[in-house]
Design a protein around this motif. Structure first.
Motif, PDB file in Angstrom:
ATOM      1  N   CYS A 170       5.570  11.651  -3.044  1.00 33.96           N
ATOM      2  CA  CYS A 170       5.160  10.528  -3.882  1.00 33.96           C
ATOM      3  C   CYS A 170       3.768  10.688  -4.465  1.00 33.96           C
ATOM      4  O   CYS A 170       3.365   9.871  -5.308  1.00 33.96           O
ATOM      5  CB  CYS A 170       5.242   9.224  -3.077  1.00 33.96           C
ATOM      6  SG  CYS A 170       6.898   8.869  -2.458  1.00 33.96           S
ATOM      7  N   GLY A 171       3.025  11.704  -4.022  1.00 34.42           N
ATOM      8  CA  GLY A 171       1.703  11.932  -4.583  1.00 34.42           C
ATOM      9  C   GLY A 171       0.699  10.863  -4.223  1.00 34.42           C
ATOM     10  O   GLY A 171      -0.112  10.451  -5.060  1.00 34.42           O
ATOM     11  N   ILE A 172       0.739  10.390  -2.967  1.00 37.12           N
ATOM     12  CA  ILE A 172      -0.180   9.344  -2.520  1.00 37.12           C
ATOM     13  C   ILE A 172      -0.991   9.858  -1.335  1.00 37.12           C
ATOM     14  O   ILE A 172      -0.739  10.949  -0.822  1.00 37.12           O
ATOM     15  CB  ILE A 172       0.582   8.056  -2.127  1.00 37.12           C
ATOM     16  CG1 ILE A 172       1.636   8.350  -1.043  1.00 37.12           C
ATOM     17  CG2 ILE A 172       1.247   7.455  -3.355  1.00 37.12           C
ATOM     18  CD1 ILE A 172       2.414   7.133  -0.586  1.00 37.12           C
ATOM     19  N   SER A 173      -1.944   9.079  -0.891  1.00 35.02           N
ATOM     20  CA  SER A 173      -2.798   9.498   0.214  1.00 35.02           C
ATOM     21  C   SER A 173      -2.050   9.447   1.535  1.00 35.02           C
ATOM     22  O   SER A 173      -1.013   8.775   1.663  1.00 35.02           O
ATOM     23  CB  SER A 173      -4.026   8.583   0.295  1.00 35.02           C
ATOM     24  OG  SER A 173      -3.649   7.277   0.701  1.00 35.02           O
ATOM     25  N   GLY A 174      -2.594  10.139   2.534  1.00 36.64           N
ATOM     26  CA  GLY A 174      -1.984  10.112   3.850  1.00 36.64           C
ATOM     27  C   GLY A 174      -1.980   8.720   4.447  1.00 36.64           C
ATOM     28  O   GLY A 174      -1.003   8.312   5.105  1.00 36.64           O
ATOM     29  N   GLN A 175      -3.040   7.968   4.243  1.00 33.21           N
ATOM     30  CA  GLN A 175      -3.119   6.610   4.774  1.00 33.21           C
ATOM     31  C   GLN A 175      -2.040   5.712   4.163  1.00 33.21           C
ATOM     32  O   GLN A 175      -1.354   4.973   4.874  1.00 33.21           O
ATOM     33  CB  GLN A 175      -4.503   6.017   4.499  1.00 33.21           C
ATOM     34  CG  GLN A 175      -4.687   4.606   5.043  1.00 33.21           C
ATOM     35  CD  GLN A 175      -6.047   4.017   4.709  1.00 33.21           C
ATOM     36  OE1 GLN A 175      -6.763   4.539   3.863  1.00 33.21           O
ATOM     37  NE2 GLN A 175      -6.416   2.948   5.374  1.00 33.21           N
ATOM     38  N   ALA A 176      -1.875   5.792   2.848  1.00 33.31           N
ATOM     39  CA  ALA A 176      -0.849   4.984   2.183  1.00 33.31           C
ATOM     40  C   ALA A 176       0.542   5.394   2.646  1.00 33.31           C
ATOM     41  O   ALA A 176       1.413   4.543   2.878  1.00 33.31           O
ATOM     42  CB  ALA A 176      -0.971   5.133   0.669  1.00 33.31           C
ATOM     43  N   ALA A 177       0.769   6.702   2.798  1.00 33.68           N
ATOM     44  CA  ALA A 177       2.073   7.190   3.236  1.00 33.68           C
ATOM     45  C   ALA A 177       2.403   6.710   4.642  1.00 33.68           C
ATOM     46  O   ALA A 177       3.545   6.349   4.941  1.00 33.68           O
ATOM     47  CB  ALA A 177       2.116   8.714   3.170  1.00 33.68           C
ATOM     48  N   ARG A 178       1.410   6.702   5.517  1.00 32.68           N
ATOM     49  CA  ARG A 178       1.647   6.248   6.898  1.00 32.68           C
ATOM     50  C   ARG A 178       1.993   4.755   6.932  1.00 32.68           C
ATOM     51  O   ARG A 178       2.851   4.330   7.722  1.00 32.68           O
ATOM     52  CB  ARG A 178       0.418   6.542   7.757  1.00 32.68           C
ATOM     53  CG  ARG A 178       0.238   8.029   8.072  1.00 32.68           C
ATOM     54  CD  ARG A 178      -0.852   8.255   9.104  1.00 32.68           C
ATOM     55  NE  ARG A 178      -2.181   7.942   8.573  1.00 32.68           N
ATOM     56  CZ  ARG A 178      -2.937   8.804   7.912  1.00 32.68           C
ATOM     57  NH1 ARG A 178      -2.506  10.040   7.686  1.00 32.68           N
ATOM     58  NH2 ARG A 178      -4.142   8.453   7.476  1.00 32.68           N
ATOM     59  N   LYS A 179       1.349   3.964   6.102  1.00 36.32           N
ATOM     60  CA  LYS A 179       1.651   2.535   6.060  1.00 36.32           C
ATOM     61  C   LYS A 179       3.065   2.286   5.530  1.00 36.32           C
ATOM     62  O   LYS A 179       3.795   1.436   6.051  1.00 36.32           O
ATOM     63  CB  LYS A 179       0.620   1.809   5.191  1.00 36.32           C
ATOM     64  CG  LYS A 179      -0.755   1.719   5.825  1.00 36.32           C
ATOM     65  CD  LYS A 179      -1.725   0.952   4.930  1.00 36.32           C
ATOM     66  CE  LYS A 179      -3.087   0.813   5.604  1.00 36.32           C
ATOM     67  NZ  LYS A 179      -4.056   0.077   4.739  1.00 36.32           N
ATOM     68  N   ILE A 180       3.442   3.025   4.506  1.00 38.54           N
ATOM     69  CA  ILE A 180       4.798   2.880   3.955  1.00 38.54           C
ATOM     70  C   ILE A 180       5.835   3.330   4.978  1.00 38.54           C
ATOM     71  O   ILE A 180       6.874   2.684   5.163  1.00 38.54           O
ATOM     72  CB  ILE A 180       4.925   3.694   2.648  1.00 38.54           C
ATOM     73  CG1 ILE A 180       4.083   3.053   1.546  1.00 38.54           C
ATOM     74  CG2 ILE A 180       6.383   3.805   2.210  1.00 38.54           C
ATOM     75  CD1 ILE A 180       3.982   3.872   0.282  1.00 38.54           C
TER      76      ILE A 180
END
Length: 466
Positions: A170-180
């Motif tokens: 998705c081309g997002i940060s690790g923090q955002a990916a972990r929350k999702i």
């Protein structure tokens, strides 16, 4: 002018999800990663976006939208005399590209959720809200960004997805990916909408045929960043055959048997780094995989058998069968050297590089698939026919219904739409054609369920038939 409403007391997750999916469907977005810049480009008559640095000259001000004064990462205003939404984001104090992209998508959430249109308190600007009021709208905009970058209508269909895979795809940060990942796979929180199936339909083809390519694009995006090497294992490009390998534990390419690592014994660290970097720009390729019958669970030392024979298309065999009773093709994939069970997609053993029991079958499959690639070799083909974009989705829907005969008949197939919106299907054999004709109403039903254009007919031809 429509009457404005009071601010919501709590976040409207259903409404926000529907607004995000409406954008995805209206723009025909069908692959990852999803770029906020392309969305802004498509709505250039309504939305403008400037960095704080550019805004100083364009807007002729020392602090565009007072970003630095109020300590905001971005801000969106609605220009009074034009109705255009102007987004300004901070590119001076915020330099992380992932964070900037998320912030821009967040601001688009305020636009598409009509936060500056529907409420008296937010007309033109959100600056006069209380913390609680602003908090509700901020949560909605954040949720909009989450559903745009990683739509739960897509990801909720799959199991075993890791935060790292979400980040790369998705081309997002690790923090955002972990929350999702936590929301979807730990909390199992998915806001269902009437548009879920259409959104998933649009992404089916790219996930089926270009997953490795999209994952590798994520590798390229983070190349050289701190700790980037820990992500390389999630999608590696073979140095010899250029195939994408997504088994993090594989030592050898599962498509040609070559080692996935450069021989570093005669290379300096800089030479190795440059060799790896040179691979980034070389086009790679994804591969067809046999349909699995059972999910693979390495903890239980099980392996996925295939649901029907990809060679003779036979789907009738006992649950404990190891070979097809018609042609003798193995139904489980085994390393011919180590005799251990493997996943269905392995042409070669990921551990030792030896051929697998499916290797010869895949050679035949690739020859068959080539017969569908050249439209000029398809009988009765017309130049004005268009490739039917949702054929993979139709096949997936049929697979979920357990119709093995139809699933096997469509394993080798390609579909087009003629100028009368009829569907034309090419299959491998006359037996497959008969099965498809017998199930044409089911196929049309699946196609018409989510298509705007209704298809009234279905024709079936055998590929290369005279």
């Amino acid at each position: 002018m429509p009457a404005r409403r009071e601010l919501p007391k709590k976040p409207r997750f259903q409404y926000v999800t529907e607004r995000a999916y409406a954008v995805l469907l209206d723009l025909g977005i069908d692959h990852f990663p999803i770029s906020p810049w392309k969305i802004i480009e498509q709505f250039s008559d309504r939305i403008r976006c400037l960095s704080w640095s550019d805004g100083r000259s364009v807007l002729n001000t020392d602090d565009p939208f007072h970003l630095h004064k109020i300590g905001a990462e971005a801000r969106t205003l609605r220009i009074r005399n034009t109705g255009i939404y102007m987004i300004v984001y901070d590119d001076v104090r915020v330099t992380n590209k992932d964070r900037i992209l998320w912030t821009i998508m967040h601001e688009l959430g305020h636009v598409f959720c009509k936060h500056l249109d529907n409420f008296d308190a937010t007309a033109l600007d959100r600056g006069g809200l209380t913390d609680d009021e602003n908090g509700v709208l901020e949560v909605e905009a954040h949720f909009f960004a989450s559903e745009m970058y990683a739509p739960s209508a897509v990801f909720s269909r799959f199991t075993g997805v890791t935060p790292e895979e979400i980040q790369l795809l998705c081309g997002i940060s690790g923090q955002a990916a972990r929350k999702i990942h936590k929301r979807l796979y730990v909390d199992e929180s998915h806001v269902g909408t009437r548009m879920d199936e259409k959104v998933f339909r649009n992404f089916t083809a790219s996930l089926t045929h270009h997953l490795g390519e999209m994952m590798y694009a994520g590798i390229v995006r983070i190349w050289g960043k701190p700790n980037y090497t820990k992500y390389l294992k999630y999608c590696r490009k073979c140095h010899r055959c250029r195939s994408f390998n997504m088994d993090p534990n594989a030592k050898h390419c599962i498509y040609c048997g070559n080692s996935l690592e450069f021989d570093r014994h005669e290379m300096t660290l800089i030479e190795w780094h440059n060799a790896e970097k040179a691979m980034l720009s070389v086009p790679g390729k994804d591969h067809f995989s046999f349909p699995e019958r059972h999910g693979y669970n390495p903890e239980q030392d099980s392996a996925p058998g295939i649901s029907y024979c990809p060679i003779c298309m036979n789907e009738e065999f006992s649950p404990d069968a190891k070979f097809c009773r018609v042609c003798g093709h193995p139904l489980y994939n085994v390393c011919l050297e180590e005799r251990k069970l493997l996943k269905c997609d392995a042409h070669y053993c990921p551990d030792c590089g030896s051929e697998t029991s499916f290797h010869r079958g895949y050679q035949l499959v690739e020859e068959r698939l080539k017969r569908f690639q050249n439209e000029r070799q398809l009988c009765h083909f017309e130049d004005d026919w268009l490739e039917y974009p949702y054929w993979d989705f139709v096949q997936m829907c049929i697979s979920s219904k357990g119709n093995l005969a139809l699933r096997s008949a469509l394993l080798y197939s390609r579909a087009f739409v003629d100028d009368s919106d009829g569907i034309i299907v090419y299959v491998l054999s006359e037996k497959a054609a008969t099965i498809v004709r017998d199930n044409q109403q089911l196929i049309l039903q699946k196609a018409n369920k989510n298509d705007t254009v209704k298809h009234g007919s279905l024709e079936v031809y055998v590929v290369n038939a005279v």
